[in-house]
Design an enzyme around this catalytic site. Structure first.
Site, PDB file in Angstrom:
ATOM      1  N   SER A 284       0.798  -1.223   0.000  1.00  0.00           N
ATOM      2  CA  SER A 284       0.000   0.000   0.000  1.00  0.00           C
ATOM      3  C   SER A 284       0.836   1.281   0.000  1.00  0.00           C
ATOM      4  O   SER A 284       1.873   1.369   0.665  1.00  0.00           O
ATOM      5  CB  SER A 284      -0.922   0.017   1.223  1.00  0.00           C
ATOM      6  OG  SER A 284      -1.533   1.275   1.370  1.00  0.00           O
ATOM      7  N   ARG A 330       2.151   9.008  -7.604  1.00  0.00           N
ATOM      8  CA  ARG A 330       2.677   7.703  -7.992  1.00  0.00           C
ATOM      9  C   ARG A 330       3.545   7.749  -9.244  1.00  0.00           C
ATOM     10  O   ARG A 330       4.552   7.049  -9.330  1.00  0.00           O
ATOM     11  CB  ARG A 330       1.511   6.722  -8.205  1.00  0.00           C
ATOM     12  CG  ARG A 330       0.805   6.378  -6.913  1.00  0.00           C
ATOM     13  CD  ARG A 330      -0.449   5.566  -7.145  1.00  0.00           C
ATOM     14  NE  ARG A 330      -1.048   5.192  -5.868  1.00  0.00           N
ATOM     15  CZ  ARG A 330      -2.179   4.506  -5.743  1.00  0.00           C
ATOM     16  NH1 ARG A 330      -2.848   4.144  -6.827  1.00  0.00           N
ATOM     17  NH2 ARG A 330      -2.646   4.193  -4.553  1.00  0.00           N
TER      18      ARG A 330
END
Length: 637
Positions: A284, A330
């Site tokens: 995660s 990301r």
């Protein structure tokens, strides 16, 4: 074709409310006269099916799993965003809107994103009312943590199992409607074609995965909530069953496919360990709250991380992006991890990994606090690698995770095919070229619980729909097409397995249309994929028969669709001569190595129309305008 987004105008803060008021309504007593098909039972599909049934519609819900509880939404770990500002740290609906538009590198519609940010507050209230066990502070208030691309704490979570808990909430709402007879559930049933009658979506063709029976189902509207297409790369964090068949078959029936090259590589995944692997495992993004990302300062340093002194460590994200540190978006984190590995400073046997280290957090907070926050993730890492992340740094590397592209939809979530609605990851609408962490769950539940139930009634109330059944020519043609594809796959009787072809396609895509792309590589991919696709149809070996449980046949059909989709992805990436978000063209970057957009020529959503297998698709452009968040060079420094 002119694409009409149906986006409202006026002050952005009131656009959704004014738009809702102007939508036509279906009288409560008339709702039971309509039948709606929902394909998919994850967070988007499950919440939509439950909500539509609660309103009074008759709903048929289809999933290829044996239970809606097995939808891939269950795998989401870190959390769900909402602008509640519980930490009083400056968050607001506008800030979530701003962060999402900026995080998507200015390639999303402002109206859609602001609506999503506003609805985020309702989602948390809905889930708490369902009993979702979000983490709480000592006082009893709901807790928040931070995710990439934001400088506030707005992510609600349930340890590292947030997707599972949210899905159980949607599942119990769905099961209630099944029990009341408002929803008819079709598990172990896969959609293989869309039935289009007089230009409108009126049903689907399915295959029963237990018996092999192919049959048609009819409705007044069709909703696709079938997830993304990340498994085109073979190795991804997606469940092996995740596929693009539903949206791709709809695309071949006329639905436009938007921004297929916008794919997301997740920076924190367990690295590839061998050729035998069939999938990768996500760690995660929430781990970057307390974990620090680093590599050795020297190349090919084989010492274990605990033996490398602080002076010989490069915390490269903290060094390059001091304002956001390890919590950059990301796409930024992934590209930087790849860059240090390309320099020869990667770790592990392959050299394709970086460290995610919790040493400082454990010293500061204690192992018990870290275990409380991330215990199940640490246990997962330990079981897979045999290494203890409480004692040694994790090794991570980027992997394919999510797709921002999908079927084109307007503000009402309807595709260009009237009556065909697309929700969640299956559509393209909210995240632009890069999704921020913890926003997928937000979008899926916003679409299913709050947007679609409001907009679908406008279509039903505005159109007089004649009854359609299996005798209709369009239904017979769609069924015949599905039978033909099934026979062709079974009759090939070739020499190579489906997986061997899928793995080869995945390697082409990862190498040429992955974290970094360039024109030469994309042209090479477009030269390699068509002949491999032709070879696949003549030489694939599909075991068993069509009238039985046959997982080899299931995979064969899905991989056939991946071949066609992969070609479109490469074509879209080659056509978009800029870098933005997850689409990083090496020819277009700033002197600092960041993505260099071309707003003058590419500020649009690219919606591609299918013209036939092997034929060039037609590009339609939806211009993107920015009234509130003005495009600028993204900076997280």
């Amino acid at each position: 074709m002119e694409l009409n987004s149906n986006s409202p105008t006026g002050p952005i803060e009131t656009r959704w409310e004014r738009h809702r008021f102007n939508l036509k309504l279906v009288n409560p007593a008339n709702k039971r006269k309509y039948n709606i098909i929902v394909v998919g039972s994850g967070l988007a599909g499950g919440s939509a099916a439950a909500s539509l049934a609660e309103l009074g519609y008759n709903v048929d819900c289809f999933c290829f799993q044996d239970s809606p509880r097995r939808a891939h939404s269950i795998a989401a770990q870190g959390g769900i965003n909402a602008a509640k500002n519980y930490h009083n740290d400056g968050d607001s609906i506008y800030r979530l809107f701003y962060d999402t538009v900026k995080g998507g590198d200015f390639r999303a519609r402002e109206s859609n994103v602001h609506r999503l940010a506003g609805i985020s507050l309702n989602i948390i209230d809905q889930c708490v009312a369902q009993g979702v066990p979000f983490a709480r502070e000592y006082s009893g208030y709901l807790d928040n943590r931070s995710f990439g691309g934001a400088q506030v704490s707005r992510t609600f979570y349930a340890r590292g199992q947030t997707g599972q808990q949210l899905l159980l909430g949607a599942y119990q709402a769905l099961e209630r409607q099944i029990g009341m007879g408002a929803v008819k559930m079709f598990p172990r049933t896969e959609m293989l074609d869309l039935i289009v009658v007089d230009g409108r979506a009126r049903g689907i063709v399915t295959r029963n995965l237990i018996t092999g029976t192919i049959e048609s189902h009819f409705s007044d509207a069709v909703v696709l909530g079938t997830g993304g297409y990340g498994n085109v790369y073979y190795l991804s964090t997606n469940a092996k069953g995740c596929n693009a068949t539903a949206i791709w078959r709809a695309h071949k029936r006329g639905a436009l496919f938007a921004n297929p090259c916008f794919t997301q590589i997740h920076p924190t995944c367990i690295p590839v360990s061998g050729e035998y692997q069939s999938k990768l495992t996500l760690m995660s993004e929430s781990l970057r709250n307390d974990g620090r990302v680093w590599v050795p300062t020297t190349k090919r340093d084989k010492r274990v991380p605990s033996q490398i002194p602080e002076a010989e460590r490069d915390y490269f994200l903290e060094r390059k992006y001091p304002s956001f540190g390890n919590l950059v978006p990301r796409d930024v984190a992934s590209r930087n991890a790849k860059a240090v590995c390309d320099e020869g400073r990667g770790v592990g046997e392959s050299g394709l990994a970086v460290y995610l280290d919790f040493r400082d957090a454990i010293e500061r907070l204690g192992a018990s606090v870290i275990k409380e926050r991330y215990g199940n993730l640490f246990d997962m890492y330990n079981r897979i690698t045999g290494e203890d992340p409480y004692k040694e740094a994790m090794r991570i590397y980027p992997a394919m995770h999510y797709t921002m592209g999908g079927l084109w939809v307007d503000y009402n979530l309807m595709s260009n095919v009237p009556g065909l609605y697309v929700i969640g990851e299956a559509n393209f609408s909210d995240h632009g070229a890069n999704r921020l962490g913890a926003s997928a769950l937000m979008q899926g539940l916003a679409d299913g619980y709050f947007v679609l139930p409001n907009t679908i009634g406008d279509y039903l109330a505005s159109n007089k729909l004649e009854k359609v059944d299996s005798s209709h020519a369009a239904a017979r043609e769609a069924e015949s097409s599905v039978h033909a594809v099934t026979r062709k796959l079974l009759d090939a009787k070739g020499t190579r397995s489906v997986d061997s072809y899928h793995r080869e396609l995945g390697k082409i895509m990862w190498e040429h249309c992955g974290m970094a792309r360039n024109a030469e590589g994309l042209k090479q991919a477009l030269a390699l994929i068509p002949p491999l696709r032709e070879q696949y149809w003549s030489d694939v070996k599909v075991l068993g028969a069509g009238e039985e449980l046959n997982q080899s046949l299931e995979k064969a059909g899905r991989v056939a669709d991946f071949f066609e989709l992969a070609e479109l992805m490469c074509r879209d990436a080659l056509d978009r001569n800029e870098s933005c978000g997850g689409h990083f063209r090496e020819e277009y970057q700033t002197p600092e190595g960041e993505a260099a957009r071309d707003d003058e020529n590419f500020a649009y959503a690219a919606a591609w129309g299918f013209q036939g297998v092997g034929q060039p698709p037609v590009l339609h452009k939806e211009p993107l305008t920015f009234e509130y968040v003005h495009p600028s060079q993204r900076s997280y420094k």
